[in-house]
Motif scaffolding. Sequence first.
Motif, PDB file in Angstrom:
ATOM      1  N   SER A   1       0.829  -1.056   0.042  1.00  0.00           N
ATOM      2  CA  SER A   1       0.340  -0.354   0.231  1.00  0.00           C
ATOM      3  C   SER A   1       0.539   0.935   0.126  1.00  0.00           C
ATOM      4  N   VAL A   2       0.260   2.231  -0.197  1.00  0.00           N
ATOM      5  CA  VAL A   2       0.491   3.841  -0.295  1.00  0.00           C
ATOM      6  C   VAL A   2       1.893   3.504   1.272  1.00  0.00           C
ATOM      7  N   ASP A   3       0.614   3.442   2.316  1.00  0.00           N
ATOM      8  CA  ASP A   3       0.812   3.990   3.369  1.00  0.00           C
ATOM      9  C   ASP A   3       2.209   2.787   4.049  1.00  0.00           C
ATOM     10  N   GLU A   4       2.133   1.641   3.326  1.00  0.00           N
ATOM     11  CA  GLU A   4       4.013   1.103   3.008  1.00  0.00           C
ATOM     12  C   GLU A   4       4.876   1.731   3.240  1.00  0.00           C
ATOM     13  N   LEU A   5       4.713   1.631   1.491  1.00  0.00           N
ATOM     14  CA  LEU A   5       6.001   1.838   0.738  1.00  0.00           C
ATOM     15  C   LEU A   5       6.121   3.460   1.459  1.00  0.00           C
ATOM     16  N   GLN A   6       5.493   4.088   1.989  1.00  0.00           N
ATOM     17  CA  GLN A   6       5.795   5.117   2.938  1.00  0.00           C
ATOM     18  C   GLN A   6       6.854   5.099   4.144  1.00  0.00           C
ATOM     19  N   LYS A   7       6.764   4.132   4.426  1.00  0.00           N
ATOM     20  CA  LYS A   7       7.283   3.456   5.781  1.00  0.00           C
ATOM     21  C   LYS A   7       8.632   2.908   4.871  1.00  0.00           C
ATOM     22  N   ARG A   8       8.379   1.712   4.532  1.00  0.00           N
ATOM     23  CA  ARG A   8       9.588   1.953   3.539  1.00  0.00           C
ATOM     24  C   ARG A   8      10.515   3.241   3.412  1.00  0.00           C
ATOM     25  N   ILE A   9      10.248   4.065   2.431  1.00  0.00           N
ATOM     26  CA  ILE A   9      11.224   4.982   2.505  1.00  0.00           C
ATOM     27  C   ILE A   9      12.016   5.786   3.696  1.00  0.00           C
ATOM     28  N   THR A  10      11.284   5.717   4.259  1.00  0.00           N
ATOM     29  CA  THR A  10      11.300   6.322   6.002  1.00  0.00           C
ATOM     30  C   THR A  10      12.390   5.572   6.493  1.00  0.00           C
ATOM     31  N   LEU A  11      12.274   4.332   6.131  1.00  0.00           N
ATOM     32  CA  LEU A  11      13.784   3.297   7.291  1.00  0.00           C
ATOM     33  C   LEU A  11      14.420   3.369   6.474  1.00  0.00           C
ATOM     34  N   LEU A  12      13.934   3.854   4.998  1.00  0.00           N
ATOM     35  CA  LEU A  12      15.081   4.132   3.583  1.00  0.00           C
ATOM     36  C   LEU A  12      16.098   5.290   3.573  1.00  0.00           C
ATOM     37  N   GLU A  13      15.004   6.354   4.045  1.00  0.00           N
ATOM     38  CA  GLU A  13      15.835   7.545   4.521  1.00  0.00           C
ATOM     39  C   GLU A  13      16.883   7.543   5.678  1.00  0.00           C
ATOM     40  N   GLU A  14      16.479   7.248   6.913  1.00  0.00           N
ATOM     41  CA  GLU A  14      16.572   6.731   8.135  1.00  0.00           C
ATOM     42  C   GLU A  14      18.125   5.650   7.770  1.00  0.00           C
ATOM     43  N   GLU A  15      17.983   4.911   7.511  1.00  0.00           N
ATOM     44  CA  GLU A  15      19.374   4.206   7.153  1.00  0.00           C
ATOM     45  C   GLU A  15      20.168   5.171   6.261  1.00  0.00           C
ATOM     46  N   ILE A  16      19.898   5.863   5.173  1.00  0.00           N
ATOM     47  CA  ILE A  16      20.943   6.747   4.356  1.00  0.00           C
ATOM     48  C   ILE A  16      21.706   7.625   5.829  1.00  0.00           C
TER      49      ILE A  16
END
Length: 64
Positions: A24-39
């Motif tokens: 879902s869009v919500d799940e994709l947004q959560k993954r984006i946040t996760l990846l931004e934090e990892e960056i």
Amino acid sequence: MSFDPDRPIKKPEHEVGCDLSLLSVDELQKRITLLEEEIIRLKMACDSKEAGKKAAESLFKASK
């Protein structure tokens, strides 16, 4: 860190290149946040290593 064969292996929250079509869009947004934090974490590790390298180079230059 030791390996415990009885401990369940945690599935990664995101795997690079995985199929995104069922998320879902919500799940994709959560993954984006996760990846931004990892960056950010990776950049901080690079900065720390770079600072250590510069300090070592400075020390060796001063001793010559």
